[in-house]
Structure formats: C-alpha cells, structure tokens
Design a protein around this motif. Structure first.
Motif, PDB file in Angstrom:
ATOM      1  N   LYS A 291    -101.060  34.515  -7.450  1.00 31.51           N
ATOM      2  CA  LYS A 291    -100.561  35.879  -7.330  1.00 31.51           C
ATOM      3  C   LYS A 291    -101.485  36.895  -7.976  1.00 31.51           C
TER       4      LYS A 291
ATOM      5  N   HIS B 256     -95.067  38.039 -20.908  1.00 28.79           N
ATOM      6  CA  HIS B 256     -94.383  39.344 -20.894  1.00 28.79           C
ATOM      7  C   HIS B 256     -95.440  40.438 -21.065  1.00 28.79           C
TER       8      HIS B 256
ATOM      9  N   GLU C 216     -98.500  43.175 -13.881  1.00 28.93           N
ATOM     10  CA  GLU C 216     -98.271  42.608 -12.555  1.00 28.93           C
ATOM     11  C   GLU C 216     -97.095  43.253 -11.837  1.00 28.93           C
ATOM     12  N   SER C 217     -96.031  43.584 -12.575  1.00 31.01           N
ATOM     13  CA  SER C 217     -94.831  44.135 -11.942  1.00 31.01           C
ATOM     14  C   SER C 217     -95.065  45.525 -11.361  1.00 31.01           C
TER      15      SER C 217
ATOM     16  N   GLY D  89     -97.745  46.446  -9.700  1.00 32.31           N
ATOM     17  CA  GLY D  89     -98.277  46.205  -8.370  1.00 32.31           C
ATOM     18  C   GLY D  89     -99.431  47.085  -7.954  1.00 32.31           C
TER      19      GLY D  89
END
Length: 667
Positions: A274, A515, A568-569, A571
């Motif tokens: 990912k 995290h 990462e969240s 994007g």
C-alpha cells in the motif's frame, strides 16, 4: 521458452519509462501469489533506451502439466497504471506455448523490442534521472479455461540513481571526526564552542535519521536520503552476508528469538504494497484488455547483440542473484510495515537485530574511548615517572585529567541517549530474545546513570547555593559543564527541556509504531515547544548562539510539519509525496551545510583571512586587548616567571567566568 516470453512480456513496462539515454533494471523480485506453475530462482533484467533493447539473466521453471494460460502485464509508476494488457500466449510461436512446456530455463538473452510500441513518444526522460524511481511491473499467468491465476510475479524497477550515496555517509562522518578531534583539544576550556557544536552536529544527524522511523508512507527518495545518517544512530549498514548480523541472528535463535533474521537481499520487495514504492494494493490479475503487441514473433525477438548494448550492460552495476524469491500477499507475515522495520531492513539489519547492532557499536565506541583514555593516562604516568616536561605542566595535566575524562563521558552519554532510548523501547515491544531484552535494560540504566547523575548534581548545586555557583565551582564546571556551560547563568536549566523532548520523541517513535498521525502530532508539539522556548528564553550567551540554535529548531519544526503529507490516511498522491520528500531533504541538507560552516569557523578557519589584517594593526593590538579587558571589569595582571602556574590558571578561569557573569547581568 516460457521464461523467455515472460521476460519479454515484463520488458513491456520498461518501455513506458524510457525516453532518454539511460537504463532501467530489476531491483527486487517477489511472488504476489504462492507459486504453483512458475518458479523463479533468479531474475535480473535491464532495459537500455539507446537502442530500445533489454538484457536479462533468469533461472525459471514451469512445473504444471497441461496448462494453457494468457499473460497479463501491469505496470505501475508512482501509483499510475499506464499499462495493463493481456497477451494470448497460444497465438505466439505457432501455439508452442499451449500447454506450457515443463522444463527449467537457465540463461541470459538480449532482445530488440518492436518499434511499433512507440516507446520514445510515450514517456518523459526524467524517469531515467529521478532518484529512487517508484515503479514496478507485474506478470500474471491466468488459466484460459478456468480463469484462475496460475502464477504472479512482481518486480520493482530502478534507474540506478538514489539519494543514498556512500560518499555522503563518508563525508558526514569525516566532518564529525574532524569536529571531535578539534573539540577534544578545545574542551580544556569549559566555554569553548566546538564541543557543543559536536553535540549539535550529531544530534542533528540523529534527527534526520529518526525522521524516517515514523509509521508514515515516505517516498522512496526520502527513505534513501535519511539512510545516509543511519550511522549516527549506531546503525552501521551491513554488507551482504555480514558476520555481525549473522552472529546476532545466532544469539537470538539461542535465546528465544522468533522474528525474521537479517537478509542480504533487497528489502524493497517486502515493503507493504500500500505504500511506496508500490503505491497500490496487491493486484492478482490484470483487466481484460487484450492487445496483440507481440503477435509477430520476428518483431519481438532477435539473437543479435549490438556492441554498444554489451558495453552498456557490462558497465551497469547488476544486482546479485536472488537467493530466494519471497511470496508477498495481503496475509503474508513477512511484509515490512512502515517505520523502524522498513528503515533498518533497507540497510540489511533485521528489525529484531536493531537494538543489538546499536549495543555492539556502542560497546566498540566505549572500548575505543577507554583505550584512548588509558593511553593518555599512561603518557601522563610516563611523563611523571621519567620527569619529561616541566613540573608545573605535569602537575596541571595530572590534576585536570579526571575532570576531563568525566566531561567527555557525559558528552558520549548525551550523544548516545536518543538512539538508545528509541531502540530499547522498540526492543521491549518486540518480545523477542530474552537476552536482547536484558541487555537493553542494562544499556538504558547505564546511559541514564551517565547522564542523570550530572543532572542531579547540577540542579542540587544550583538550588542549595545559587546558579552563580555553577560557574564559580571550577571542579563542577570542568566535570559537568557540557550540560549548562553554553547557556547564560540564569538559563542554566535549559538542558532539561532538551532532555525531556528527546525522551518524549523516543517514546513516540518506538511506542507509536503503526500510528503515524499520532507520532507526527506528538513530534510537532514537541518541536513547536522547543522553538517557543528558544525565542522566549534566549538561553545562550550571545545573540548569535540564540539565532543559530533557533534556526535549527525551526528547521526541525518545518520538516516535521511537512511530514503530515506522508500520513497514509490522508492519501496524498505519490508524485506529491515525492515532491514534499525532496523539499524536506533539501531543507535538512542546507541546515547540515550551515552547521558545517559554523563548525569550521569556530575551529579557527576564519583566522586564516584575518591574520593579514591583524598583522597590519599589530602596534595597537595590545592596547585593544587591554581596553577590552578593562571594559569587562577585569584588571589585567602579569605573572612573574616564578609565579605558581596553577594560581594563574585559576585566575584566568575566574576572569572568564566573571566575564560571562557580567555579560549575563547586562542582558
């Protein structure tokens, strides 16, 4: 033949990144599905744009029987998929590949690619020059009757350019060694600047390295840049088949270790799909887009090998053969997660070996320091035993030796505290070898004792007497001065925020693995607090010291803030993340250059161009010096040849202290 066709099919994606002179080659190979019909033992392939050709070296085997497949080819560059095609293998070579032949293919080949593909018109030339290219090719063999995937192989691609350079590591190490040598000479004076610049330099190196330890989706470019400073953390990059890493693997195996061992293979193939350089979820089949790009066998292969291709291929640094092609899927246990695992494995250190590597490197540094201290003490003993040198010189050196050694022990503790805390806390979270865990506890206790005892003594002296006592107590100043001597007397405690910040950042990095957003927020708050403390407290003796230290603090704050783009969240796209990573690397690099220039100036280099001007003003030099001394409130004294040198030294030191005290009072 199947292996040859598979390589030719995989060469197709190379075309889309070829538009200028250069080459592309395989940097890692993994299965994206457990192999059943196609086994790969070695896969090195290179593309040369100069003549639109590829060269490859492969060992592969088809093991299935009565299998007819189509080849789906996917190419991904920075998260974009410009190629996703399916080729009917049964239409090639007169149907010789239906069903797949069962034999092992072992060899190399050079192939000229068909001009009909229009390579030079489709891709920008920057792909051959951008460092740490993020691209991969995927070959999937799908059964034409059942639609089941029979084989899936992924290969990351590289152009040979990288922000990680061995020259950078040696250059930064050489600067640190130069600073250490000059600082060791200047540290006989408690207020000399260079010993503190040594701490600033190594701490800044560690900041850059630690910035790549967070659980973030770093671009490959930035991970490689930060790896240049891994040595400052005690993470010495291991060569292939390192005896040190093998010894650590063996020790862990004998003491309850169960995690993966170190590997000489490239770690990039095991990175979570990912994140960079994959920038996608694992793909098991291409979309049903059929193109007949290779329908004409005569256009796709040739036995000719151009001379310039051979020369280029021989000049290209090839990767070593893959010992074992790993299988990496969504459920694989060998996938490297973002943060410490990817960083340490990229320099061939297993995640579970990171602390032990730092521990052993630390022991080597301590042994070298003890050896130098012992050699110096032996020299002093020989001087005293055989009467070498002047008696007062021997007496002065002998009396100051213990304080000098204790001060440098404190400096070594301050240098090693941050990385040891990070990897000790990380070792505790792994629950691996009991011996590694035990040694991590002992290492933490030892370095805390080296650092916290002087902290306790300093705070107690300042509280019981006064902050001025820290300057007038010459023995305490010589021994524990590395903590506070660079700060104004009223700001002697400024080392406390720095130590607390190091502890909080170490906990956030080690305990916050997985995290990324929380880690960035914590580090951002810490860096913001440090910038505010610099601006409000102005702890240094001079305005220049405050400005310089504040600049470094602002650099850390800005670079930490930019790393929000790597969460990462959020994007953020791959290309945008690469741009942000390049900006951070440039900001850090400029700060390192500024640090180095400052170090050379304080090392006395500036005197080279001042000497001529000083010689021109020689008649007035003594008068200027006396005026400057009187301006500071110190009466100049001259000592007779028979005066006690120790008293003179004490007077000189006291005068320097009074100078700083008066300057602080004026501020």
């Amino acid at each position: 033949m199947l292996a040859r066709l598979a390589l030719l099919s995989l060469s197709l994606p190379f075309l889309l990144v070829a538009a200028g002179s250069g080459s592309l080659f395989t940097s890692s190979v993994t299965y994206c599905q457990p192999p059943t019909e196609l086994l790969v033992q070695q896969f090195d392939v290179s593309y040369f744009q100069v003549n639109n050709s590829i060269s490859f070296d492969i060992v592969a085997q088809s093991v299935g029987s009565n299998i007819s497949v189509s080849a789906s080819i996917l190419f991904n560059v920075y998260g974009i998929t410009p190629v996703n095609v399916t080729i009917d293998l049964c239409s090639l070579l007169g149907g010789a590949l239906c069903p797949l032949p069962q034999y092992t293919f072992n060899g190399s080949q050079s192939l000229a690619l068909p001009a009909a593909l229009g390579v030079s018109n489709r891709v920008p030339a920057i792909a051959f020059r951008i460092p740490d290219l993020e691209a991969f090719a995927q070959l999937t063999l799908v059964d034409v009757h059942t639609g089941e995937v029979q084989a899936c192989v992924q290969a990351t691609l590289s152009n040979g350019w990288s922000t990680r350079q061995i020259g950078v590591e040696w250059a930064t190490g050489a600067v640190a060694l130069f600073t250490l040598l000059v600082a060791a000479w200047q540290s006989t004076k408690p207020h000399a600047i260079l010993p503190y610049r040594l701490l600033d330099l190594l701490h800044f190196y560690q900041t850059i390295a630690a910035s790549a330890l967070l659980s973030l989706n770093y671009p490959l470019l930035y991970r490689a840049f930060a790896a240049n400073f891994a040595w400052a953390m005690g993470l010495i990059a291991s060569p292939n088949n390192s005896r040190l890493q093998h010894a650590i693997d063996t020790m862990r195996a004998l003491t309850g270790g169960h995690l993966a061992n170190s590997s000489s293979a490239s770690a990039v193939g095991l990175i979570d799909r990912k994140i960079s350089p994959w920038n996608t979820n694992i793909v098991t089949a291409s979309s049903p887009l059929t193109q007949s790009l290779l329908a004409d066998p005569s256009a796709s292969a040739t036995n000719s090998t151009p001379t310039n291709l051979l020369l280029a291929f021989g000049a290209l640094q090839q990767l070593s053969s893959v010992d074992e092609v790993q299988t990496v899927t969504d459920d694989s246990s060998n996938v490297l997660q973002a943060g410490i695992p990817i960083y340490v494995n990229s320099i061939h250190i297993a995640t579970a070996n990171a602390f032990m590597t730092i521990f052993i490197v630390g022991l080597v540094v301590v042994a070298i320091a003890l050896g130098i201290a012992g050699l110096f003490y032996g020299s002093l003993y020989a001087m005293d035993r055989f009467g070498w040198g002047k008696e007062h010189t021997r007496s002065e050196l002998k009396s100051s030796y213990p304080a000098y050694i204790r001060a440098w022990a404190l400096r070594l503790g301050l240098i090693g505290l941050f990385p040891i805390m990070i990897f000790v806390f990380n070792q505790w979270s792994l629950k691996d070898s009991w011996l590694s865990t035990l040694l991590s506890v002992l290492a933490l206790l030892a370095i805390l004792a080296v650092v916290l005892y002087p902290v306790y003594r300093t705070l107690r002296l300042a509280r019981r007497e006064s902050p001025d006592a820290l300057e007038f107590n010459l023995e305490h100043l010589a021994t524990h001065g590395p903590l506070y001597a660079q700060y104004r007397t009223q700001r002697y405690y400024y080392f406390l925020p720095l130590l607390v910040a190091a502890f909080v950042k170490a906990v956030a990095i080690a305990a916050g693995q997985g995290h990324g957003m929380a880690q960035v927020v914590v580090l951002l708050v810490v860096e913001l607090a440090l910038v505010a403390a610099h601006i409000l407290l102005k702890p240094y003796h001079s305005r220049g010291g405050d400005v310089f230290s504040t600049y470094l603090a602002i650099v850390r704050l800005v670079c930490t803030g930019c790393m929000i783009a790597f969460v990462e969240s959020i994007g953020v796209g791959a290309i945008a993340r690469v741009a942000v990573g390049a900006v951070i690397a440039v900001i850090f690099s400029i700060a390192v250059i500024v640090l180095i220039i400052n170090i050379f100036l304080h090392a006395g280099v500036n005197r080279l161009w001042r000497r001529n001007n000083q010689d021109a003003r020689a008649p007035s030099r003594q008068g200027s010096a006396d005026a400057s001394t009187l301006e500071k409130g110190i009466t100049p004294h001259r000592f007779s040849a028979t005066a006690d040198n120790t008293s003179a030294t004490r007077y000189s030191t006291s005068a320097s202290i009074l100078s700083h005290t008066d300057r602080d009072t004026n501020k």
